[in-house]
Design a protein around this motif. Structure first.
Motif, PDB file in Angstrom:
ATOM      1  N   ALA A  25      -9.306   8.398   2.592  1.00  0.00           N
ATOM      2  CA  ALA A  25      -9.382   6.940   2.639  1.00  0.00           C
ATOM      3  C   ALA A  25     -10.815   6.499   2.892  1.00  0.00           C
ATOM      4  O   ALA A  25     -11.514   7.068   3.733  1.00  0.00           O
ATOM      5  CB  ALA A  25      -8.478   6.385   3.746  1.00  0.00           C
ATOM      6  N   ALA A  72       1.012   7.009  -6.504  1.00  0.00           N
ATOM      7  CA  ALA A  72      -0.225   7.708  -6.863  1.00  0.00           C
ATOM      8  C   ALA A  72      -0.147   9.197  -6.538  1.00  0.00           C
ATOM      9  O   ALA A  72      -0.624  10.040  -7.316  1.00  0.00           O
ATOM     10  CB  ALA A  72      -1.409   7.070  -6.137  1.00  0.00           C
ATOM     11  N   THR A  73       0.473   9.532  -5.398  1.00  0.00           N
ATOM     12  CA  THR A  73       0.534  10.938  -4.991  1.00  0.00           C
ATOM     13  C   THR A  73       1.514  11.746  -5.832  1.00  0.00           C
ATOM     14  O   THR A  73       1.530  12.978  -5.755  1.00  0.00           O
ATOM     15  CB  THR A  73       0.915  11.056  -3.507  1.00  0.00           C
ATOM     16  OG1 THR A  73       2.193  10.424  -3.292  1.00  0.00           O
ATOM     17  CG2 THR A  73      -0.132  10.410  -2.620  1.00  0.00           C
ATOM     18  N   ALA A  82      -2.630   8.781   1.393  1.00  0.00           N
ATOM     19  CA  ALA A  82      -3.668   9.282   0.487  1.00  0.00           C
ATOM     20  C   ALA A  82      -4.313  10.531   1.077  1.00  0.00           C
ATOM     21  O   ALA A  82      -4.252  10.784   2.280  1.00  0.00           O
ATOM     22  CB  ALA A  82      -4.720   8.202   0.255  1.00  0.00           C
ATOM     23  N   ALA A 134      -7.921   6.620  -1.549  1.00  0.00           N
ATOM     24  CA  ALA A 134      -7.584   5.209  -1.341  1.00  0.00           C
ATOM     25  C   ALA A 134      -8.832   4.481  -0.865  1.00  0.00           C
ATOM     26  O   ALA A 134      -9.363   4.772   0.213  1.00  0.00           O
ATOM     27  CB  ALA A 134      -6.478   5.079  -0.306  1.00  0.00           C
ATOM     28  N   VAL A 187      -5.883  12.064  -4.105  1.00  0.00           N
ATOM     29  CA  VAL A 187      -5.851  10.613  -4.256  1.00  0.00           C
ATOM     30  C   VAL A 187      -6.769  10.002  -3.203  1.00  0.00           C
ATOM     31  O   VAL A 187      -6.589  10.226  -2.000  1.00  0.00           O
ATOM     32  CB  VAL A 187      -4.429  10.054  -4.090  1.00  0.00           C
ATOM     33  CG1 VAL A 187      -4.450   8.533  -4.090  1.00  0.00           C
ATOM     34  CG2 VAL A 187      -3.521  10.574  -5.204  1.00  0.00           C
ATOM     35  N   THR A 205       2.454   1.788  -3.478  1.00  0.00           N
ATOM     36  CA  THR A 205       1.452   2.167  -4.474  1.00  0.00           C
ATOM     37  C   THR A 205       0.929   3.576  -4.237  1.00  0.00           C
ATOM     38  O   THR A 205       0.788   4.370  -5.181  1.00  0.00           O
ATOM     39  CB  THR A 205       0.284   1.165  -4.453  1.00  0.00           C
ATOM     40  OG1 THR A 205       0.795  -0.147  -4.725  1.00  0.00           O
ATOM     41  CG2 THR A 205      -0.765   1.516  -5.486  1.00  0.00           C
ATOM     42  N   LEU A 206       0.640   3.902  -2.989  1.00  0.00           N
ATOM     43  CA  LEU A 206       0.095   5.231  -2.696  1.00  0.00           C
ATOM     44  C   LEU A 206       1.127   6.331  -2.901  1.00  0.00           C
ATOM     45  O   LEU A 206       0.793   7.446  -3.318  1.00  0.00           O
ATOM     46  CB  LEU A 206      -0.457   5.264  -1.272  1.00  0.00           C
ATOM     47  CG  LEU A 206      -1.753   4.462  -1.072  1.00  0.00           C
ATOM     48  CD1 LEU A 206      -2.124   4.406   0.404  1.00  0.00           C
ATOM     49  CD2 LEU A 206      -2.902   5.063  -1.890  1.00  0.00           C
ATOM     50  N   LEU A 233       0.833  -1.205   0.000  1.00  0.00           N
ATOM     51  CA  LEU A 233       0.000   0.000   0.000  1.00  0.00           C
ATOM     52  C   LEU A 233       0.869   1.258   0.000  1.00  0.00           C
ATOM     53  O   LEU A 233       0.597   2.217  -0.724  1.00  0.00           O
ATOM     54  CB  LEU A 233      -0.916   0.009   1.220  1.00  0.00           C
ATOM     55  CG  LEU A 233      -2.083  -0.979   1.235  1.00  0.00           C
ATOM     56  CD1 LEU A 233      -2.742  -0.979   2.613  1.00  0.00           C
ATOM     57  CD2 LEU A 233      -3.106  -0.627   0.173  1.00  0.00           C
ATOM     58  N   GLU A 234       1.918   1.236   0.805  1.00  0.00           N
ATOM     59  CA  GLU A 234       2.802   2.399   0.896  1.00  0.00           C
ATOM     60  C   GLU A 234       3.448   2.694  -0.453  1.00  0.00           C
ATOM     61  O   GLU A 234       3.448   3.851  -0.909  1.00  0.00           O
ATOM     62  CB  GLU A 234       3.873   2.160   1.958  1.00  0.00           C
ATOM     63  CG  GLU A 234       4.804   3.338   2.161  1.00  0.00           C
ATOM     64  CD  GLU A 234       5.731   3.146   3.338  1.00  0.00           C
ATOM     65  OE1 GLU A 234       6.268   4.154   3.835  1.00  0.00           O
ATOM     66  OE2 GLU A 234       5.930   1.991   3.766  1.00  0.00           O
ATOM     67  N   LEU A 239      -2.241   4.285   5.025  1.00  0.00           N
ATOM     68  CA  LEU A 239      -3.446   4.813   4.393  1.00  0.00           C
ATOM     69  C   LEU A 239      -3.514   6.336   4.486  1.00  0.00           C
ATOM     70  O   LEU A 239      -4.189   6.987   3.690  1.00  0.00           O
ATOM     71  CB  LEU A 239      -4.694   4.186   5.009  1.00  0.00           C
ATOM     72  CG  LEU A 239      -5.003   2.754   4.563  1.00  0.00           C
ATOM     73  CD1 LEU A 239      -6.138   2.159   5.391  1.00  0.00           C
ATOM     74  CD2 LEU A 239      -5.352   2.718   3.072  1.00  0.00           C
TER      75      LEU A 239
END
Length: 458
Positions: free
Chosen positions: A386, A349-350, A383, A359, A357, A345-346, A342-343, A380
């Protein structure tokens, strides 16, 4: 009944898969289907994968019923299937041979002289898909088992005519120890599946056992201390990759394009082999691609071919997969289900230039959610917003007393909604043009994307 595993497929004609829609089951069904076996399957939930299965002409039953296994002389089930599953009970009471999927995968791995088995807590599917695509683009003809969909092969698996077998190898409940790797590729080792392994030391011990099974070579992430600790007692040649000095293969002169797409010089000791440009986003894919480059070189791929073909790999299904736009915002999906994933990927994304963003996370298994609760809550918050769905318990009963609200309470400003229609309605009402909605999880959270993209505001 007793099973001689090497003769497992001898004389078999009808193979039934309980849970055929699973990411580990579909590629095996594809391979046996291509080899001429009559395949049937069943699953509890309608998914995109079941549509692919039916597209091959394989009959699929929705729901589990003892009648579904009639006529099968080999029944395959996954570790996620409960012991009281009616098809599993009926199969064990029949004359059919009954095996867990990892046993079948192990048998298939022993049919190829060059089984390249890619393992690690994170990045297995992307790396396995990347290596498969690369070998195909270079004119090789590998057999492959991938944990996600690869568009060019129409699913998760394929049967090739070469001696190379590219296999995603999962450590969950030690299933990869049933394989016979010629080459072990270790991407990383992290704390996961702690309901089974209990602690990191046991995880490293399991990877060590896997590495000692390799008959030709171990390719290992030299940047990762846990991976290096898994080499004790390994007697075959070891090749290291990473960004530290003194490793066999390194990424030098790392640069980034468009904020998220990396490139680097692939070096072997003091020699620069080629310039690698990646078509998949994120700093973590530098290490994934390094592993793939080293494995591909051992399979006969040239540095010039690496430079030419690697930029064309755009990712596996559900690995930061862009799905479309609605009301001016972008919808994407990713399989990330561990805090480290998750870390990574996020963070990507940011850096993509979206206004906000979002999540949308579906926690998977009560044990992982409970044990890693604080880590999930921390990442989380990367993002802007969330949204957390109900926990997908899958193979577990909630003996942990954990609920999705427990996670939401630790993520400031988050929203917790149980059902997918509720989540979709909330997003359609609150997400603004220029935002990114990113669904996250290894369950069926992607169904929210379908709800979003199937609806338009007036």
């Amino acid at each position: 009944m007793a099973v001689i595993y090497e003769d497992l497929l001898k004389g078999k004609q009808h193979v039934h898969f309980i849970g055929i829609g699973g990411s580990g089951m579909f590629p095996l069904a594809q391979i046996l289907h291509d080899k001429g076996y009559f395949i049937t399957g069943s699953d509890n939930n309608e998914t995109d994968t079941l549509a692919l299965v039916r597209g091959l002409g394989i009959p699929v039953h929705l729901g589990h019923d003892p009648k579904n296994i009639e006529g099968a002389d080999l029944v395959v089930y996954t570790a996620a299937i409960m012991k009281d599953n009616p098809e599993l009970l009926a199969a064990k009471a029949s004359n059919a041979t009954v095996i867990e999927r990892s046993v079948l995968l192990g048998v298939i791995s022993r049919q190829y002289p060059n089984a390249v088995c890619i393992c690690g807590t994170h990045g297995k599917t992307t790396s396995t898909a990347m290596l498969t695509q690369l070998l195909l683009d270079c004119g090789a003809d590998p057999t492959a088992v991938i944990g996600g969909k690869l568009r060019s092969i129409g699913g998760n698996g394929r049967v090739g005519k070469s001696e190379t077998f590219v296999c995603e190898s999962c450590e969950y409940v030690d299933t990869f120890l049933k394989l016979s790797p010629d080459v072990s590729v270790v991407l990383n080792i992290d704390r996961d599946h702690l309901e089974y392994f209990k602690n990191l030391e046991n995880i490293i011990r399991s990877f060590n056992a896997f590495n000692k099974m390799a008959s030709k070579m171990v390719i290992v992430n030299g940047d990762d201390e846990n991976s290096m600790r898994s080499l004790d007692g390994v007697t075959v040649p070891i090749l290291t990759f990473g960004t530290k000095e003194g490793l066999d293969y390194t990424a030098e002169n790392i640069a980034v394009e468009r904020g998220v797409f990396y490139q680097y010089d692939l070096c072997h000791r003091e020699e620069t082999l080629c310039r690698i440009r990646l078509g998949v986003p994120g700093r973590h894919n530098v290490l994934n691609s390094l592993a793939v480059c080293v494995a591909a070189l051992q399979c006969g791929v040239t540095p010039a071919q690496l430079e030419e073909h690697l930029p064309h790999f755009g990712g596996a299904g559900r690995r930061f997969e862009f799905l479309g736009e609605v009301n001016g915002f972008t919808v994407a999906d990713d399989y990330a289900h561990h805090p480290a994933e998750l870390e990574a990927t996020l963070k990507v994304a940011t850096q993509m230039g979206y206004n906000k963003v979002w999540a949308v996370f579906q926690p998977f298994t009560f044990s992982r959610t409970s044990i890693l609760l604080d880590d999930f809550a921390r990442v989380l918050q990367i993002a802007d917003r969330a949204v957390i769905t109900a926990i997908m318990g899958a193979r577990e009963i909630n003996t942990y007393g954990i609920h999705a609200k427990d996670l939401a309470d630790k993520v400031p400003g988050s929203v917790q909604l149980d059902t997918f229609p509720e989540v979709a309605d909330y997003l359609l009402a609150h997400v603004e043009p220029g935002d990114l909605v990113l669904t996250l999880g290894c369950g069926d959270v992607y169904k929210i994307d379908k709800l979003l993209l199937g609806e338009k505001k007036n």
